[in-house]
Design a protein around this motif. Structure first.
Motif, mmCIF file in Angstrom:
data_model
loop_
_atom_site.group_PDB
_atom_site.id
_atom_site.type_symbol
_atom_site.label_atom_id
_atom_site.label_comp_id
_atom_site.label_asym_id
_atom_site.label_seq_id
_atom_site.Cartn_x
_atom_site.Cartn_y
_atom_site.Cartn_z
ATOM 1 N N SER A 87 -30.143 3.418 37.519
ATOM 2 C CA SER A 87 -29.014 4.303 37.245
ATOM 3 C C SER A 87 -29.509 5.490 36.428
ATOM 4 C CB SER A 87 -27.952 3.542 36.450
ATOM 5 O OG SER A 87 -28.415 3.314 35.124
ATOM 6 N N THR A 104 -19.077 1.181 38.717
ATOM 7 C CA THR A 104 -19.901 2.127 39.448
ATOM 8 C C THR A 104 -20.870 1.321 40.311
ATOM 9 O OG1 THR A 104 -19.791 3.826 37.739
ATOM 10 C CG2 THR A 104 -21.676 3.915 39.238
ATOM 11 N N ARG A 116 -20.212 -1.405 34.562
ATOM 12 C CA ARG A 116 -19.191 -0.638 33.852
ATOM 13 C C ARG A 116 -19.171 -1.061 32.388
ATOM 14 N NH1 ARG A 116 -16.137 -4.889 35.820
ATOM 15 N NH2 ARG A 116 -14.461 -5.706 34.491
#
Length: 363
Positions: free
Chosen positions: A46, A36, A114
């Protein structure tokens, strides 16, 4: 909104005058590997990332984590602070900080992450941990999380300063019981954003980045030498495992443990106990082992001096003799390399019966 606190754990590292890692030495990352990519931002994070296994950190189990643009991974709250306050910090700020500083990906670079259970990645992680922590000779990774700050710029950079970039990576590894972190560093060109007092053209000066771990209780922490000083720009030339640009730590318990080796002190003997009849394969880890190092091991209750064999740059092994008594004994080790000798000390328990050894191993 910058914070402080106290009590520390410090692991010394060495500066090696050779080239650092390159991106090809990193764990694979990028969109093609399923990462991502965070949107370009300044001081962002995030969302909460739910992870598929419990991750132990400072004696706490976590089922989520947060990746910060500013070079940190947190477990309870996001990190938007851009100037790193010295560890330890309270307020449940449980942090892993491969390079906590003032990054701005609007000026260049990407932050990617990830989790993975890919067998090739798990095998690579397991092999590294067994190499750097020989006492964990049976460790097998069940889960890995990879966060990469790729070619990132600093806040407030001028047209010249924006050409200076940092690339680094944090790899979290666990088998559900024990956990480890690998920090990888390629190019490190800057240490400080302008809001932290850095120079817009060089990215140096002011209050530089911090590398380490924070338990969030205001007491326990760990910092890598050079943190919050100008020297942190050389972290890609430093190491605690004798590979410039690589650091490896055990992070599940109340104390952070560094992998690799040391030049003096104690030795870890694995397994730590064995039969009176001898014949057991023992792995010795802790000392730094050079290409031509020789080893002599003396158990305090025997008249024998054993000659041992090199296993890796971080360990060597011997076969135990027959003992004439049981109990805890001191083990004296001499490493010789060219004209230098280095003494080390370890401890070993001699058991009369097999069930004693099994009990020690299990409990």
């Amino acid at each position: 909104m910058k914070m402080h606190s106290r009590m520390f754990l410090l692991w010394s590292v060495c500066l090696v005058h050779v080239e650092s890692l390159t991106v090809s030495d990193f764990y694979p990352f990028g969109v093609g590997h399923g990462d991502t990519t965070m949107a370009a931002n300044d001081d962002g994070s995030s969302p909460n990332i739910s992870i598929s296994t419990k991750f132990p950190f400072f004696n706490h189990q976590h089922d989520k984590l947060i990746v910060s643009t500013n070079g940190a991974i947190s477990f309870l709250t996001p990190v938007s602070q851009y100037t790193p306050d010295p560890f330890p910090l309270g307020g449940d700020r449980r942090l892993i900080t491969p390079f906590w500083g003032d990054l701005n990906t609007r000026k260049g670079g990407n932050v990617r992450y990830r989790e993975t259970t890919d067998p090739k990645i798990l095998e690579r992680a397991s092999t590294e941990i067994r190499a750097y922590f020989p006492e964990f000779y049976s460790f097998y990774s069940a889960w890995v999380f990879i966060a990469t700050w790729d070619d990132v710029a600093f806040y407030g950079c001028s047209s010249t300063g924006c050409l200076k970039r940092n690339t680094f990576q944090a790899v979290l590894i666990t088998n559900g019981l024990h956990s480890f972190t690998i920090f990888n560093y390629a190019n490190i060109d800057w240490t400080t954003g302008t809001a932290s007092g850095g120079n817009a053209d060089t990215g140096l000066g002011g209050k530089p980045a911090q590398v380490g771990f924070n338990a969030g209780d205001g007491k326990v922490y760990y910092v890598v030498n050079g943190s919050r000083t100008a020297d942190i720009v050389n972290i890609h030339k430093m190491s605690n495992v004798r590979i410039p640009g690589k650091f490896v730590f055990r992070i599940d318990s109340s104390e952070i443990g560094g992998g690799g080796c040391n030049t003096e002190g104690n030795v870890i003997i694995t397994p730590s106990s064995g039969p009176m009849l001898g014949g057991q394969h023992l792995t010795f880890s802790g000392p730094c082992i050079e290409e031509y190092t020789s080893f002599k091991v003396k158990f305090s209750n025997t008249r024998y001096t054993l000659r041992c064999e090199k296993d890796s740059p971080y360990s060597f092994y011997c076969i135990t003799p027959m003992f004439d008594s049981t109990g805890n004994i001191q083990v004296d080790i001499i490493l010789a390399d060219e004209s230098k000798t280095k003494p080390f000390i370890g401890n070993y328990t001699i058991c009369k019966y097999l069930y004693q050894i099994m009990y020690e191993f299990l409990y």
